[in-house]
Write a protein that holds these residues in place. Structure first.
Motif, PDB file in Angstrom:
ATOM      1  N   PHE A 648       0.829  -1.207   0.000  1.00 26.80           N
ATOM      2  CA  PHE A 648       0.000   0.000   0.000  1.00 26.80           C
ATOM      3  C   PHE A 648       0.868   1.263   0.000  1.00 26.80           C
ATOM      4  O   PHE A 648       0.562   2.229  -0.704  1.00 26.80           O
ATOM      5  CB  PHE A 648      -0.922  -0.017   1.232  1.00 26.80           C
ATOM      6  N   ALA A 649       1.940   1.235   0.787  1.00 27.90           N
ATOM      7  CA  ALA A 649       2.795   2.430   0.849  1.00 27.90           C
ATOM      8  C   ALA A 649       3.479   2.685  -0.495  1.00 27.90           C
ATOM      9  O   ALA A 649       3.555   3.834  -0.965  1.00 27.90           O
ATOM     10  CB  ALA A 649       3.835   2.264   1.961  1.00 27.90           C
ATOM     11  N   GLU A 650       3.970   1.625  -1.099  1.00 27.10           N
ATOM     12  CA  GLU A 650       4.615   1.791  -2.410  1.00 27.10           C
ATOM     13  C   GLU A 650       3.630   2.308  -3.449  1.00 27.10           C
ATOM     14  O   GLU A 650       3.958   3.177  -4.256  1.00 27.10           O
ATOM     15  CB  GLU A 650       5.201   0.450  -2.874  1.00 27.10           C
ATOM     16  N   PHE A 651       2.391   1.778  -3.418  1.00 28.37           N
ATOM     17  CA  PHE A 651       1.404   2.187  -4.407  1.00 28.37           C
ATOM     18  C   PHE A 651       1.020   3.652  -4.216  1.00 28.37           C
ATOM     19  O   PHE A 651       0.915   4.411  -5.200  1.00 28.37           O
ATOM     20  CB  PHE A 651       0.176   1.291  -4.296  1.00 28.37           C
ATOM     21  N   VAL A 652       0.827   4.056  -2.962  1.00 25.22           N
ATOM     22  CA  VAL A 652       0.438   5.452  -2.707  1.00 25.22           C
ATOM     23  C   VAL A 652       1.562   6.397  -3.122  1.00 25.22           C
ATOM     24  O   VAL A 652       1.322   7.425  -3.774  1.00 25.22           O
ATOM     25  CB  VAL A 652       0.061   5.632  -1.224  1.00 25.22           C
ATOM     26  N   ASP A 653       2.775   6.095  -2.722  1.00 23.31           N
ATOM     27  CA  ASP A 653       3.887   6.986  -3.072  1.00 23.31           C
ATOM     28  C   ASP A 653       4.116   7.055  -4.578  1.00 23.31           C
ATOM     29  O   ASP A 653       4.538   8.103  -5.087  1.00 23.31           O
ATOM     30  CB  ASP A 653       5.163   6.509  -2.376  1.00 23.31           C
ATOM     31  N   ARG A 654       3.814   5.975  -5.264  1.00 24.12           N
ATOM     32  CA  ARG A 654       4.086   5.983  -6.703  1.00 24.12           C
ATOM     33  C   ARG A 654       2.960   6.642  -7.502  1.00 24.12           C
ATOM     34  O   ARG A 654       3.232   7.361  -8.467  1.00 24.12           O
ATOM     35  CB  ARG A 654       4.325   4.546  -7.201  1.00 24.12           C
ATOM     36  N   THR A 674      -6.919   4.700   0.637  1.00 25.42           N
ATOM     37  CA  THR A 674      -6.334   5.584  -0.365  1.00 25.42           C
ATOM     38  C   THR A 674      -6.022   4.827  -1.644  1.00 25.42           C
ATOM     39  O   THR A 674      -6.284   5.321  -2.754  1.00 25.42           O
ATOM     40  CB  THR A 674      -5.051   6.230   0.194  1.00 25.42           C
ATOM     41  N   CYS A 675      -5.463   3.607  -1.511  1.00 25.11           N
ATOM     42  CA  CYS A 675      -5.176   2.792  -2.701  1.00 25.11           C
ATOM     43  C   CYS A 675      -6.464   2.476  -3.455  1.00 25.11           C
ATOM     44  O   CYS A 675      -6.510   2.553  -4.697  1.00 25.11           O
ATOM     45  CB  CYS A 675      -4.481   1.492  -2.293  1.00 25.11           C
ATOM     46  N   GLN A 676      -7.525   2.100  -2.720  1.00 27.74           N
ATOM     47  CA  GLN A 676      -8.801   1.779  -3.369  1.00 27.74           C
ATOM     48  C   GLN A 676      -9.368   3.007  -4.070  1.00 27.74           C
ATOM     49  O   GLN A 676      -9.958   2.902  -5.149  1.00 27.74           O
ATOM     50  CB  GLN A 676      -9.776   1.233  -2.322  1.00 27.74           C
ATOM     51  N   GLN A 677      -9.210   4.173  -3.457  1.00 26.05           N
ATOM     52  CA  GLN A 677      -9.686   5.413  -4.063  1.00 26.05           C
ATOM     53  C   GLN A 677      -8.968   5.698  -5.379  1.00 26.05           C
ATOM     54  O   GLN A 677      -9.586   6.050  -6.387  1.00 26.05           O
ATOM     55  CB  GLN A 677      -9.482   6.564  -3.073  1.00 26.05           C
ATOM     56  N   ILE A 678      -7.635   5.521  -5.385  1.00 32.21           N
ATOM     57  CA  ILE A 678      -6.861   5.792  -6.610  1.00 32.21           C
ATOM     58  C   ILE A 678      -7.219   4.807  -7.709  1.00 32.21           C
ATOM     59  O   ILE A 678      -7.460   5.175  -8.862  1.00 32.21           O
ATOM     60  CB  ILE A 678      -5.348   5.734  -6.303  1.00 32.21           C
ATOM     61  N   VAL A 679      -7.306   3.501  -7.350  1.00 33.05           N
ATOM     62  CA  VAL A 679      -7.590   2.476  -8.343  1.00 33.05           C
ATOM     63  C   VAL A 679      -8.998   2.636  -8.903  1.00 33.05           C
ATOM     64  O   VAL A 679      -9.224   2.521 -10.122  1.00 33.05           O
ATOM     65  CB  VAL A 679      -7.397   1.072  -7.731  1.00 33.05           C
ATOM     66  N   SER A 680      -9.952   2.920  -8.046  1.00 36.14           N
ATOM     67  CA  SER A 680     -11.328   3.075  -8.523  1.00 36.14           C
ATOM     68  C   SER A 680     -11.451   4.265  -9.452  1.00 36.14           C
ATOM     69  O   SER A 680     -12.194   4.230 -10.437  1.00 36.14           O
ATOM     70  CB  SER A 680     -12.276   3.235  -7.315  1.00 36.14           C
ATOM     71  N   ALA A 681     -10.716   5.338  -9.144  1.00 35.36           N
ATOM     72  CA  ALA A 681     -10.811   6.534  -9.979  1.00 35.36           C
ATOM     73  C   ALA A 681     -10.135   6.348 -11.328  1.00 35.36           C
ATOM     74  O   ALA A 681     -10.606   6.885 -12.345  1.00 35.36           O
ATOM     75  CB  ALA A 681     -10.205   7.731  -9.242  1.00 35.36           C
ATOM     76  N   ARG A 682      -9.095   5.610 -11.364  1.00 33.89           N
ATOM     77  CA  ARG A 682      -8.326   5.486 -12.608  1.00 33.89           C
ATOM     78  C   ARG A 682      -8.645   4.219 -13.393  1.00 33.89           C
ATOM     79  O   ARG A 682      -8.584   4.239 -14.626  1.00 33.89           O
ATOM     80  CB  ARG A 682      -6.821   5.515 -12.279  1.00 33.89           C
TER      81      ARG A 682
END
Length: 1162
Positions: A648-654, A674-682
């Motif tokens: 999760f940390a690597e995904f958020v930072d990247r 936060t990871c789920q939010q980014i993935v769902s949006a993109r």
């Protein structure tokens, strides 16, 4: 019931019952005649009844034209995979993806897909962006290393001849190109391949360039991504190939390349000949390989050695070692019997002596080492003889020691194999387990740990075979090692223990009876039978004491260095040294540990046919390779799995740059949300991605999409930053430029005003100058006109005065000439009249005399007749005189014409000198021999007397008036000689050669010329005899003119300066002589003097061309007789052409000589 139409693609199952038979693709050609006609992929036609069409199935659209990534196949079966590879292979597309795994089919031909343009095309591209290629795998390895800061590994596997070696070279080529440094290290990494192939590859039945070893290439990069070092580890070289080869196979390439490409001198030095002359190279009855050029390969090997900085000494020592191996293979053994023991002797031959000299040992020591064995027991040594077979084994063991331990990537050969193949297959099992572990085990274990929705996929696991071979207690390798350590252990006892321990294991196949020596192992690719004979000897891999002693006695440092470890160990230590299998197992474990910490990439090489021909696809061979490599399971798990995973940390930072307002991972609490939010949006909520307990799992295309959007977002931010920075920089530059422009304008305006002022000032000055010049010009024109008028009148007066003076002179000349002509005519007329009067008086006198004798009339007639006869005689005499005058005039004219013609022709100086100086007589040993004076000079020998003397006195010019006599006492020659002569020389004439010149000369050439001139004067005067020419050498030097030789002693500047002086003197002489041309004799003399000389022409030509000659001295006058003309030319030529040379020698030669003789000779 299946309804088909023409042009539909179907799967046709022929149901042959063979193990590797799968349905074949076909296209429907005809379906309206009650039967279905189909044409399969191999071009064969089949007729099928519709009611019996159970073996026909429709084909998925993805299998019709093929796909680049086989996880997209709709027909997920072996037939679909095989047809996909076949379609692409027929289109010359040899690369196909299975997720991130690359499948490469060997094309057996060179394709234009490895150019520098292709390298640039695949640089910095993700897998899937471009068509499948080996460069794409290399590029992802490289950029994953830079992006994740983690080691990468690329495992290339496949059968022998599948293209593993070429794939490795292509990856190295790509990495060296994209590192961007083009350094010497990169070149060395690339050039190591030809040497490895030469010493480790050979021609086999299945491959012309088969690698008989395995290699692990470790390349190190710096932080900038440039190659800074490399390490190549080699595993298990097939050392038995050095001694024997199967039919139609060759030894290692290096032997054939060396014999083809080595120079004659080096081959003679090593005692080498042709490949067919050596037993080690002809065991397989194959010395040529159609697919290779041994001569060109040898050049590549030498070039690679230079790049890898092999010294000349190392190259020679390696060549000597290879040559010694070939000569050792030609040794022959003969059987003997000593004391009822089998023995052998080495037949003496040139090969024995040559091999011993190359190893720098004694031939007898080689014979002893190969025919006896020394056993050391409790400090005592016992020597036993060897049989012929044992001697051959010792010889082969000696040459096989130069090997590199490595493993082969080639897979199972169905024939019976030996100990080396067991080690190779053990390595292959480990690599297959590494592949299975990474592709299947670890991936599914991680899915279960992360508790994501996942359906388990079954796969073939070879762990049990690995456990039986090397992992569990009492495994095969440990039993072989244990038996190798027993002194009385044999291959039979080893096989007995293997059968006893593993006969119940399903992966072990025991011998069928007690007499067989073979056992089998079920590997992941199939069953392989091994020949147990020789296992223990090969596993011990130790050298006999005799061989070690022979190496120790060698004077060759290179061979001692190879055997350094064995020589350093004692006998007992060598017995306890690790076996070959334990060494190989340890090195393999280290390799697997190294690979386990790397992110792996896999390249599966497929061999399309056994005949090494392009565009030939063997379906059964290819399906066999696909099946045992687990490609079907790989495609299934790659399709269903999630190869991309981030914490999760690597995904958020990247990827937080994709969502504005997201903070860094280390200051957030809910990373999962936060990871789920980014993935769902993109990516969208409906996409096939999952979130586990600690990681997020994505597909390959998800990662590609996120990376593209991340690159776009970062690019937008970078552009924004660049825009702001560039704006700030542009404004700063603008302000700086504006202030600079204002300053430049100020300076420029001041400069322009000053320049305009200077222009105006110079303009006014020019205007003033023009006005003044015009004023002066007008004054000058007026003055010039007046002066011209005065000059014209003066010149007219002078011309008229000159004209009248010349006119009067001309009139006077005319008057005198006419008077002379008139007087001559008058004299002629008077003489005529006198003759006629005399004739008339004679007529009257005769008439008077005849009157006394005859009548008056007859006397008058007779007198008249005689008178007419006398007049006729006078007339004839007059005409005769006129004819003689005309003839004389004509003769003189012809003589003048002849002289004019001879004036242009060269003069024969020899004849002229002989005529002028013939009175000197022949040059001989007696001096002062006078001769007859030449023609024209006889009067010089006689004293004029009587009237002739008076006439000469009258013809002489009157003496000049007496002038005041000048005192010449200070200019006497004796005083000059006493002042300037060197040494004890005086002004008196001597008749011997000088030891040094009379005058001092700085130039050595002038000194030699002065001595030569004096010797020439003595010979010319007859005071010194001519040299006697004992040996005549016709080298052409006697034909070279003397003046040419003189010119050859002078420099270029002297030539030109003296030539100008000679020309001036010639003009003066001609001018003086032209004033004396008032008689025929003067004309004759002038013509004689003006004749061209061959010598003068040659001298002039050489002076004009500026030829430079070295000083030749006086050798041409001292070594051979010369003519008077040559002497004369030499004396005068040196006097003319050498301004620094004074004629003190000539003057001295004239002093003290008789005046008359001196006058006649000079």
């Amino acid at each position: 019931m299946i309804f088909l139409m023409q042009g539909d693609y179907v799967w046709l199952d022929l149901k042959t019952g063979r193990e590797f038979d799968v349905p074949v693709g076909a296209v429907v050609k005809l379906c309206d005649s009650g039967q279905i006609q189909v044409l399969d992929d191999e071009g064969r036609e089949h007729w099928i009844f519709p009611q019996n069409a159970t073996n026909i199935k429709p084909m998925h659209p993805t299998s019709i034209h093929g796909v680049e990534d086989m996880i997209r196949l709709g027909d997920l079966n072996e037939a679909g995979i095989l047809r996909n590879l076949l379609i692409r292979y027929n289109e010359h597309v040899i690369y196909t993806y299975t997720g991130s795994i690359l499948v490469a089919v060997n094309p057996y031909q060179l394709l234009p897909i490895y150019t520098p343009d292709q390298i640039r095309l695949y640089t910095n591209r993700k897998i899937g962006e471009m068509p499948p290629h080996i460069f794409a795998i290399a590029d992802n390895c490289y950029f994953n290393m830079q992006r994740n800061n983690k080691d990468q590994c690329c495992i290339i596997s496949g059968e022998s001849g599948a293209g593993k070696t070429e794939s490795t070279k292509l990856i190295l080529q790509f990495l060296a190109a994209i590192s961007g440094q083009h350094s010497w290290i990169e070149q060395q990494v690339l050039e190591a391949t030809p040497i490895l192939e030469a010493f480790g590859n050979a021609k086999t039945i299945r491959n012309d360039n088969s690698s008989r070893f395995g290699k692990y290439i470790d390349i190190h990069f710096n932080k900038r991504g440039a190659i800074e070092g490399a390490k190549i580890e080699q595993y298990l070289l097939e050392k038995s190939r050095v001694c024997r080869q199967a039919a139609d196979e060759r030894n290692y390439h290096i032997f054939y390349c060396m014999l083809k490409g080595m120079g004659p001198e080096m081959k003679a030095r090593l005692g080498l000949g042709l490949a067919r002359d050596y037993c080690y190279l002809t065991a397989g009855n194959c010395t040529e390989c159609d697919g290779r050029n041994d001569l060109a390969d040898y050049s590549s090997i030498l070039s690679a050695m230079k790049v890898l900085m092999f010294s000349e000494t190392e190259y020679v020592e390696i060549s000597k070692l290879l040559a010694a191996i070939l000569h050792m293979g030609n040794l022959r053994f003969e059987a003997r019997t000593y004391d009822n023991l089998d023995a052998c002797v080495v037949v003496r031959s040139p090969d024995l002596v040559t091999a011993a000299s190359l190893m720098e040992v004694e031939p007898k020591d080689v014979m002893v080492c190969l025919t006896t064995r020394t056993l050391i027991t409790r400090g005592e040594s016992v020597t036993t003889p060897l049989s012929v077979e044992q001697g051959l084994d010792v010889r082969d063991a000696f040459v096989k020691v130069f090997i590199i331990y490595a493993f082969k990537s080639s897979l199972i050969n169905p024939n019976t194999e030996f100990f080396e193949q067991l080690c190779i297959n053990f390595a292959n099992e480990n690599l297959q387990q590494f592949f299975v572990r990474h592709v299947f085990k670890l991936e599914q274990e991680e899915y279960n740990l992360e508790d994501i929705n996942w359906q388990h996929i079954e796969f073939t696991d070879n762990q049990e075979a690995l456990d039986m071979i090397a992992n569990k207690p009492m495994n095969i390798i440990s039993l072989i090692d244990e038996e190798s350590k027993f002194p009385k252990g044999t291959d039979a006892t080893m096989l007995y223990k293997l059968n006893s321990q593993h006969k119940l294991n399903t992966n072990y196949i025991p011998p069928k009876n007690s007499y067989e020596t073979q056992f089998g192992i079920q590997h992941f690719a199939g069953v392989v039978h091994y020949e147990s004979r020789g296992f223990l000897e090969k596993n011990r891999d130790s050298l006999h004491t005799d061989i070690i002693q022979l190496v120790h006695s060698s004077k060759n440092k290179f061979i001692k260095q190879i055997f350094q470890a064995d020589v350093a160990m004692g006998v007992e230590t060598r017995k306890r040294s690790p076996t070959l299998s334990s060494q190989f197992k340890r090195s393999l474990e280290m390799l697997m540990r190294t690979l386990s910490v790397c992110q792996p990439f896999f390249v599966r090489c497929i061999k399309p046919n056994e005949f090494k021909k392009p565009m030939l696809f063997d379906r059964e061979l290819c399906i066999r390779q696909l099946r045992y490599s687990g490609m079907m399971e790989t495609i299934r798990i790659r399709r269903a799995g999630y190869p991309i995973r981030y914490s999760f940390a690597e995904f958020v930072d990247r990827y937080r740059v994709l969502m504005p307002g997201i903070k860094p991972a280390h200051i957030q609490d809910d990373l999962k949300g936060t990871c789920q939010q980014i993935v769902s949006a993109r990516l969208g909520k409906q996409e096939d991605w999952q979130i586990g307990k600690t990681k997020i799992f994505l597909k390959d295309h998800h990662d590609m999409q996120l990376e593209i959007e991340r690159d776009k977002a970062i690019t937008d931010k970078v552009i924004l930053i660049q825009k702001s920075v560039r704006g700030l920089k542009a404004r700063s530059n603008f302000r700086r430029l504006r202030s600079a422009v204002v300053f430049i304008q100020k300076v420029w305006r001041g400069y322009r005003i000053r320049k305009n002022y200077q222009i105006m000032k110079s303009g006014f000055i020019r205007l003033q100058a023009v006005c003044r010049s015009r004023k002066y010009y007008r004054s000058y024109r007026i003055t010039r006109c007046r002066i011209t008028l005065i000059q014209a009148r003066c010149r007219g007066f002078l011309v008229r005065q000159t004209f009248w003076r010349r006119l009067r002179a001309v009139l006077t000349l005319q008057a005198y000439t006419r008077g002379m002509i008139a007087r001559r005519l008058c004299q002629r007329l008077r003489a005529e009249r006198q003759r006629r009067l005399e004739a008339e008086r004679q007529r009257l006198a005769e008439e008077e005399q005849l009157r006394n004798q005859m009548t008056v009339r007859r006397a008058k007639a007779e007198a008249e007749r005689k008178h007419q006869e006398r007049l006729f005689q006078l007339t004839q005499q007059q005409e005769e005189r006129e004819r003689e005058a005309k003839e004389e005039a004509r003769r003189k004219k012809e003589l003048l014409d002849q002289m004019e013609r001879e004036k242009e022709q060269p003069v024969d100086h020899s004849d002229m000198v002989d005529r002028m100086f013939g009175f000197l007589g022949d040059s001989g040993p007696l001096p002062n021999q006078d001769g007859q004076a030449p023609a024209g000079f006889e009067d010089l020998e006689q004293t004029p007397r009587g009237e002739e003397a008076e006439e000469e006195m009258l013809n002489e010019a009157p003496p000049l008036p007496d002038e005041e006599e000048e005192d010449l006492s200070d200019y006497k020659f004796s005083k000059f000689a006493a002042t300037y002569f060197q040494g004890l020389s005086t002004h008196t004439y001597i008749r011997r050669p000088l030891k040094q010149p009379l005058l001092f000369h700085e130039d050595e050439g002038d000194q030699l010329a002065a001595l030569a001139v004096w010797i020439t004067v003595l010979r010319f005067m007859g005071d010194l005899p001519e040299p006697k020419c004992q040996i005549v050498i016709n080298d052409g030097s006697e034909k070279i003119p003397v003046m040419t030789k003189i010119y050859e002693t002078l420099g270029k500047r002297t030539y030109k300066r003296e030539l100008q002086e000679l020309q001036v003197e010639e003009e003066v002489r001609q001018c003086c002589s032209s004033q004396k041309r008032n008689s025929v004799r003067h004309k004759l003399v002038s013509l004689t003097l003006k004749r061209k000389s061959k010598i003068t022409e040659e001298v002039t030509r050489r002076l004009t061309e500026g030829m430079d000659y070295s000083l030749q001295g006086n050798s041409m006058l001292e070594d051979r007789p010369t003519s008077n003309l040559e002497k004369l030319h030499f004396i005068i030529g040196n006097g003319i052409l050498r301004p620094t040379l004074r004629f003190a020698e000539q003057i001295q030669s004239l002093s003290g000589v008789d005046n008359q003789l001196q006058f006649g000779r000079h």
